[in-house]
Motif scaffolding. Structure first.
Motif, PDB file in Angstrom:
ATOM      1  N   MET A   1       0.833  -1.196   0.000  1.00  0.00           N
ATOM      2  CA  MET A   1       0.000   0.000   0.000  1.00  0.00           C
ATOM      3  C   MET A   1       0.874   1.254   0.000  1.00  0.00           C
ATOM      4  O   MET A   1       0.611   2.228  -0.704  1.00  0.00           O
ATOM      5  CB  MET A   1      -0.925  -0.021   1.235  1.00  0.00           C
ATOM      6  CG  MET A   1      -1.952   1.085   1.250  1.00  0.00           C
ATOM      7  SD  MET A   1      -3.193   0.854  -0.064  1.00  0.00           S
ATOM      8  CE  MET A   1      -4.213   2.287   0.230  1.00  0.00           C
ATOM      9  N   HIS A   2       1.929   1.216   0.808  1.00  0.00           N
ATOM     10  CA  HIS A   2       2.842   2.357   0.880  1.00  0.00           C
ATOM     11  C   HIS A   2       3.535   2.585  -0.455  1.00  0.00           C
ATOM     12  O   HIS A   2       3.674   3.726  -0.917  1.00  0.00           O
ATOM     13  CB  HIS A   2       3.862   2.116   1.991  1.00  0.00           C
ATOM     14  CG  HIS A   2       4.909   3.184   2.076  1.00  0.00           C
ATOM     15  ND1 HIS A   2       4.645   4.456   2.540  1.00  0.00           N
ATOM     16  CD2 HIS A   2       6.235   3.172   1.729  1.00  0.00           C
ATOM     17  CE1 HIS A   2       5.756   5.182   2.486  1.00  0.00           C
ATOM     18  NE2 HIS A   2       6.727   4.428   2.006  1.00  0.00           N
ATOM     19  N   LEU A   3       3.970   1.489  -1.093  1.00  0.00           N
ATOM     20  CA  LEU A   3       4.647   1.610  -2.389  1.00  0.00           C
ATOM     21  C   LEU A   3       3.699   2.128  -3.462  1.00  0.00           C
ATOM     22  O   LEU A   3       4.088   2.921  -4.332  1.00  0.00           O
ATOM     23  CB  LEU A   3       5.231   0.260  -2.797  1.00  0.00           C
ATOM     24  CG  LEU A   3       6.369  -0.279  -1.921  1.00  0.00           C
ATOM     25  CD1 LEU A   3       6.785  -1.668  -2.379  1.00  0.00           C
ATOM     26  CD2 LEU A   3       7.565   0.673  -1.964  1.00  0.00           C
ATOM     27  N   GLN A   4       2.448   1.689  -3.395  1.00  0.00           N
ATOM     28  CA  GLN A   4       1.465   2.143  -4.375  1.00  0.00           C
ATOM     29  C   GLN A   4       1.198   3.634  -4.222  1.00  0.00           C
ATOM     30  O   GLN A   4       1.109   4.373  -5.220  1.00  0.00           O
ATOM     31  CB  GLN A   4       0.173   1.352  -4.213  1.00  0.00           C
ATOM     32  CG  GLN A   4      -0.869   1.676  -5.281  1.00  0.00           C
ATOM     33  CD  GLN A   4      -2.121   0.828  -5.122  1.00  0.00           C
ATOM     34  OE1 GLN A   4      -2.214   0.030  -4.189  1.00  0.00           O
ATOM     35  NE2 GLN A   4      -3.071   0.995  -6.023  1.00  0.00           N
ATOM     36  N   ALA A   5       1.078   4.096  -2.961  1.00  0.00           N
ATOM     37  CA  ALA A   5       0.855   5.524  -2.730  1.00  0.00           C
ATOM     38  C   ALA A   5       2.063   6.346  -3.176  1.00  0.00           C
ATOM     39  O   ALA A   5       1.922   7.416  -3.770  1.00  0.00           O
ATOM     40  CB  ALA A   5       0.577   5.763  -1.239  1.00  0.00           C
ATOM     41  N   ARG A   6       3.240   5.822  -2.906  1.00  0.00           N
ATOM     42  CA  ARG A   6       4.458   6.533  -3.324  1.00  0.00           C
ATOM     43  C   ARG A   6       4.542   6.602  -4.844  1.00  0.00           C
ATOM     44  O   ARG A   6       4.921   7.644  -5.398  1.00  0.00           O
ATOM     45  CB  ARG A   6       5.684   5.815  -2.753  1.00  0.00           C
ATOM     46  CG  ARG A   6       7.000   6.498  -3.092  1.00  0.00           C
ATOM     47  CD  ARG A   6       8.151   5.795  -2.408  1.00  0.00           C
ATOM     48  NE  ARG A   6       9.414   6.430  -2.767  1.00  0.00           N
ATOM     49  CZ  ARG A   6      10.597   6.024  -2.316  1.00  0.00           C
ATOM     50  NH1 ARG A   6      10.664   4.992  -1.470  1.00  0.00           N
ATOM     51  NH2 ARG A   6      11.693   6.661  -2.687  1.00  0.00           N
ATOM     52  N   LYS A   7       4.173   5.521  -5.522  1.00  0.00           N
ATOM     53  CA  LYS A   7       4.182   5.521  -6.983  1.00  0.00           C
ATOM     54  C   LYS A   7       3.188   6.534  -7.531  1.00  0.00           C
ATOM     55  O   LYS A   7       3.488   7.260  -8.498  1.00  0.00           O
ATOM     56  CB  LYS A   7       3.836   4.116  -7.500  1.00  0.00           C
ATOM     57  CG  LYS A   7       3.827   4.014  -9.016  1.00  0.00           C
ATOM     58  CD  LYS A   7       3.468   2.598  -9.459  1.00  0.00           C
ATOM     59  CE  LYS A   7       3.420   2.510 -10.991  1.00  0.00           C
ATOM     60  NZ  LYS A   7       3.040   1.150 -11.445  1.00  0.00           N
ATOM     61  N   TRP A   8       2.008   6.625  -6.906  1.00  0.00           N
ATOM     62  CA  TRP A   8       1.003   7.584  -7.360  1.00  0.00           C
ATOM     63  C   TRP A   8       1.493   9.013  -7.171  1.00  0.00           C
ATOM     64  O   TRP A   8       1.310   9.863  -8.053  1.00  0.00           O
ATOM     65  CB  TRP A   8      -0.291   7.378  -6.578  1.00  0.00           C
ATOM     66  CG  TRP A   8      -1.405   8.267  -7.019  1.00  0.00           C
ATOM     67  CD1 TRP A   8      -2.271   8.058  -8.047  1.00  0.00           C
ATOM     68  CD2 TRP A   8      -1.762   9.548  -6.459  1.00  0.00           C
ATOM     69  NE1 TRP A   8      -3.145   9.113  -8.151  1.00  0.00           N
ATOM     70  CE2 TRP A   8      -2.859  10.033  -7.203  1.00  0.00           C
ATOM     71  CE3 TRP A   8      -1.258  10.303  -5.404  1.00  0.00           C
ATOM     72  CZ2 TRP A   8      -3.454  11.255  -6.909  1.00  0.00           C
ATOM     73  CZ3 TRP A   8      -1.845  11.528  -5.126  1.00  0.00           C
ATOM     74  CH2 TRP A   8      -2.935  11.987  -5.867  1.00  0.00           C
ATOM     75  N   VAL A   9       2.140   9.288  -6.033  1.00  0.00           N
ATOM     76  CA  VAL A   9       2.658  10.635  -5.780  1.00  0.00           C
ATOM     77  C   VAL A   9       3.760  10.974  -6.777  1.00  0.00           C
ATOM     78  O   VAL A   9       3.819  12.092  -7.310  1.00  0.00           O
ATOM     79  CB  VAL A   9       3.175  10.750  -4.329  1.00  0.00           C
ATOM     80  CG1 VAL A   9       3.907  12.072  -4.128  1.00  0.00           C
ATOM     81  CG2 VAL A   9       2.020  10.640  -3.353  1.00  0.00           C
ATOM     82  N   ASP A  10       4.636  10.011  -7.060  1.00  0.00           N
ATOM     83  CA  ASP A  10       5.711  10.249  -8.033  1.00  0.00           C
ATOM     84  C   ASP A  10       5.142  10.549  -9.421  1.00  0.00           C
ATOM     85  O   ASP A  10       5.619  11.458 -10.118  1.00  0.00           O
ATOM     86  CB  ASP A  10       6.631   9.028  -8.103  1.00  0.00           C
ATOM     87  CG  ASP A  10       7.473   8.863  -6.841  1.00  0.00           C
ATOM     88  OD1 ASP A  10       7.604   9.855  -6.101  1.00  0.00           O
ATOM     89  OD2 ASP A  10       7.975   7.751  -6.599  1.00  0.00           O
ATOM     90  N   GLU A  11       4.116   9.800  -9.829  1.00  0.00           N
ATOM     91  CA  GLU A  11       3.498  10.051 -11.133  1.00  0.00           C
ATOM     92  C   GLU A  11       2.820  11.416 -11.166  1.00  0.00           C
ATOM     93  O   GLU A  11       2.911  12.144 -12.169  1.00  0.00           O
ATOM     94  CB  GLU A  11       2.482   8.949 -11.446  1.00  0.00           C
ATOM     95  CG  GLU A  11       3.114   7.583 -11.711  1.00  0.00           C
ATOM     96  CD  GLU A  11       2.077   6.517 -11.979  1.00  0.00           C
ATOM     97  OE1 GLU A  11       0.861   6.837 -11.829  1.00  0.00           O
ATOM     98  OE2 GLU A  11       2.446   5.386 -12.325  1.00  0.00           O
TER      99      GLU A  11
END
Length: 259
Positions: A1-11
């Motif tokens: 979940m943390h990695l997914q949120a970080r990926k969304w923020v990076d995008e």
């Protein structure tokens, strides 16, 4: 979940940076007058003249329903003649530019993303580069300039139509005294409210054009990619307009209404 949120923020941050760079490049091109004037005139016609009907209908019925709902509440405290004042302030500073932006985003923003996306998929943008024509000069600048020109005019029409429709509903359907109704509207609707609405509309026009062009120029391959880019252009433009409107209301409100 943390990695997914970080990926969304990076995008999200990456997309914001890319749109900012596109805006800088478009402004630089505009300052050097590398503009296709014929395309600019057509885009003003497409974004402005052909969007009038939907903007006028939206403004009129928004003013009508706002006037009716305001009257129903103000009638309880015998403030009937203040109804149009609320309509005037709301249409000029908030509802006029915001609803115009949302309507234009759905109509023009989608068309921009679909058109440029189709050009990308069919490699027409690469052909422009081959012919020594910068895509930003040829595709982005005319659309960005056209929306900067057309949006304040469309927002002004929506404001006037909303106030006029609210006046007609108040006088002929709700039986409010027309003299005091109009006098209170002029008393409480200030020039600053109109200025705030027009400034917002210029900013919203830039948001629609930049996001539509960016999504079109970076869309995926095939019809699915064009369709996704078109949908994202409308959704992202609408969300950005609503978020930007909040911060502009706070900043411009303090700036223009401060004693």
């Amino acid at each position: 979940m943390h990695l997914q949120a970080r990926k969304w923020v990076d995008e999200w941050l990456g997309g914001l940076g890319a749109v900012t760079l596109l805006a800088r490049e478009a402004v630089t091109s505009l300052c050097t007058l590398r503009v296709a004037w014929r395309d600019l005139l057509y885009q003003v016609y497409f974004a402005g003249v052909k969007s009038q009907s939907v903007v006028l209908i939206t403004g009129a019925f928004t003013g009508m329903v706002l006037g009716a709902q305001t009257y129903f509440q103000f009638h309880k405290v015998k403030m009937d003649t203040a109804t149009l004042a609320v309509v005037g302030v709301s249409m000029c500073s908030e509802l006029g530019p915001v609803l115009t932006g949302l309507m234009v985003a759905g109509r023009v923003g989608a068309a921009i993303a679909a058109e440029i996306g189709t050009m990308r998929v069919t490699e027409q943008i690469d052909a422009l580069r081959t012919l020594a024509t910068h895509p930003v000069d040829y595709l982005v600048v005319p659309r960005l300039t056209a929306l900067h020109v057309a949006m304040p005019l469309l927002a002004g029409e929506a404001m006037a139509m909303g106030i006029g429709a609210g006046y007609l509903v108040g006088v002929y359907l709700l039986g409010i005294d027309p003299v005091y109704l109009w006098k209170n509207m002029l008393r409480y609707t200030e020039v600053a409210d109109v200025a705030v609405g027009l400034i917002k509309s210029v900013v919203f026009g830039g948001i629609i054009a930049l996001i539509g062009c960016y999504k079109g120029m970076t869309c995926g391959e095939g019809a699915e990619g064009v369709g996704r880019a078109t949908t994202e252009a409308v959704v992202y433009s609408s969300i950005t307009i609503l978020i930007t409107n909040f911060f502009m209301t706070l900043s411009l409100g303090h700036l223009l209404h401060s004693p």
